[in-house]
Write a protein that holds these residues in place. Sequence first.
Motif, PDB file in Angstrom:
ATOM      1  N   ASN A 180      22.811  32.001 -12.035  1.00 40.31           N
ATOM      2  CA  ASN A 180      23.225  32.971 -11.037  1.00 40.31           C
ATOM      3  C   ASN A 180      22.643  34.336 -11.416  1.00 40.31           C
ATOM      4  O   ASN A 180      22.772  34.778 -12.559  1.00 40.31           O
ATOM      5  CB  ASN A 180      24.762  33.031 -11.010  1.00 40.31           C
ATOM      6  CG  ASN A 180      25.306  33.891  -9.881  1.00 40.31           C
ATOM      7  OD1 ASN A 180      24.594  34.688  -9.288  1.00 40.31           O
ATOM      8  ND2 ASN A 180      26.587  33.732  -9.597  1.00 40.31           N
ATOM      9  N   TRP A 208      26.758  27.121  -2.879  1.00 34.78           N
ATOM     10  CA  TRP A 208      26.898  28.323  -3.704  1.00 34.78           C
ATOM     11  C   TRP A 208      26.225  28.121  -5.044  1.00 34.78           C
ATOM     12  O   TRP A 208      26.349  27.072  -5.657  1.00 34.78           O
ATOM     13  CB  TRP A 208      28.395  28.604  -3.911  1.00 34.78           C
ATOM     14  CG  TRP A 208      28.674  29.916  -4.578  1.00 34.78           C
ATOM     15  CD1 TRP A 208      28.916  31.103  -3.975  1.00 34.78           C
ATOM     16  CD2 TRP A 208      28.742  30.160  -5.989  1.00 34.78           C
ATOM     17  NE1 TRP A 208      29.122  32.070  -4.911  1.00 34.78           N
ATOM     18  CE2 TRP A 208      29.024  31.520  -6.160  1.00 34.78           C
ATOM     19  CE3 TRP A 208      28.592  29.363  -7.135  1.00 34.78           C
ATOM     20  CZ2 TRP A 208      29.168  32.117  -7.415  1.00 34.78           C
ATOM     21  CZ3 TRP A 208      28.717  29.945  -8.386  1.00 34.78           C
ATOM     22  CH2 TRP A 208      29.006  31.297  -8.523  1.00 34.78           C
ATOM     23  N   PRO A 209      25.480  29.140  -5.519  1.00 41.67           N
ATOM     24  CA  PRO A 209      25.278  30.478  -4.934  1.00 41.67           C
ATOM     25  C   PRO A 209      23.974  30.627  -4.151  1.00 41.67           C
ATOM     26  O   PRO A 209      23.529  31.744  -3.919  1.00 41.67           O
ATOM     27  CB  PRO A 209      25.249  31.359  -6.177  1.00 41.67           C
ATOM     28  CG  PRO A 209      24.550  30.511  -7.203  1.00 41.67           C
ATOM     29  CD  PRO A 209      24.994  29.088  -6.925  1.00 41.67           C
ATOM     30  N   GLY A 256      36.703  26.887  -7.374  1.00 38.76           N
ATOM     31  CA  GLY A 256      35.523  26.884  -8.228  1.00 38.76           C
ATOM     32  C   GLY A 256      35.658  27.721  -9.479  1.00 38.76           C
ATOM     33  O   GLY A 256      34.848  27.592 -10.405  1.00 38.76           O
ATOM     34  N   SER A 315      24.538  26.832  -9.677  1.00 37.82           N
ATOM     35  CA  SER A 315      25.777  27.534 -10.023  1.00 37.82           C
ATOM     36  C   SER A 315      25.719  28.098 -11.434  1.00 37.82           C
ATOM     37  O   SER A 315      26.347  29.117 -11.735  1.00 37.82           O
ATOM     38  CB  SER A 315      26.977  26.594  -9.871  1.00 37.82           C
ATOM     39  OG  SER A 315      26.843  25.477 -10.724  1.00 37.82           O
TER      40      SER A 315
END
Length: 393
Positions: free
Chosen positions: A238, A199-200, A80, A235
């Motif tokens: 964040n 994520w996240p 990633g 993502s």
Amino acid sequence: MLTGPIEKPWLANKDKRLGLSNVLVYFIAFLGIAGGAVRCFFTWKSTERLGNLCLVMEDTFDTFDTANTWNHEVTMSGFGNQEFEMTTASSNNSFVQDGKLFLVPTLTSDVIGYDNVLGSPPFTFNLTGCTDANATNCGAVSNATAETVIPPVMSARINTLGHHAIKYGRVEISAKLPRGDWLWPALWMLPVDDAYGPWPRSGEIDIMEARGNGPEYPAQGVDYVRGSLNWGPFSWLNGVSKTFGWWTNRRKTFADGFHTYALEWNDRFLRIYVDSRLTYMLNLKFNEPFFQRGGFPTVVQNGTDFIQTPNPWSNGTKNVAPFDQRFYLIMNVAVGGTNGWFPDGAGGKPWLDGSLTATTDFAKKQSDWYATWPQNVDDRAMVVDSVKMWELC
């Protein structure tokens, strides 16, 4: 030399103001000492404590237990971050020696040759023992004309998934960090289950991240270590900038010797520090919901539509979610990447994050960055002396 009696007129004519000044000096000094003692006491009293802990894992690396403790992640995925290394299970990149674990980056060109890394002529490389469910991350083709390369570095990434994980407790890792430009050592944790989404959304706990670049590097080199939490609804949204910190070693670097990197965590607070609670990188109280803490925009663009920003943690533990789940441990040495960990334009960085040929540009500068990597494996590796994990009893 003086002989006979010595006159001391100040004894005969004492200045009361001088006596008063002495009393004031001692009184003020006493107040300072007393005030410091009171502050220390109340700071000690207000310091959050975990409570009873039970040891769930301890590894002092008499052996490399890949059956009951550690898993290798073998992939070319870039994780990633579009990192420039492939991770392997090779003993060249991870091994135990003299009671210590070594995670070592090496050159891919040492295995297949530099021309094959660059694709002159085109070359196909398949990763032995790949653990990635996506088969496209298990091999690569280099082609000089198309400017595609085989990842120029081999390294290691191991985890405790399926063996050891904790929800609230303590993690303590004794490690010495590697030297070398664009090396990215990390000790960190991910949730066993993505309870709140990918994520996240489900969180990430970074106990230690660092850069192998020297102290002269303008974006915090190996004389700095950082701790942080990653969390957010997307993502690209964040909240890590609100939950991170660092500590610096002003006399030496963190590659000069072993330091203890620790996490303490329960449903009231989360603390990340190096060596001592006094030298903490992050000391966070769970006193507000993370969605509120993030201050995220009310509306975001999702493709061509505008939607209300979702709160992934609305059904989780108030003020704690997403950090109210079981997390497992990861240890790795990455190299480079395009997520901004190494800022563009800092320290002679040989690639741009937005470039479509970032890995190729990095590989072409191998002679420059490899010259900064110590030939001594002890200095090029992240060396781990011990790992301990406790959970609240």
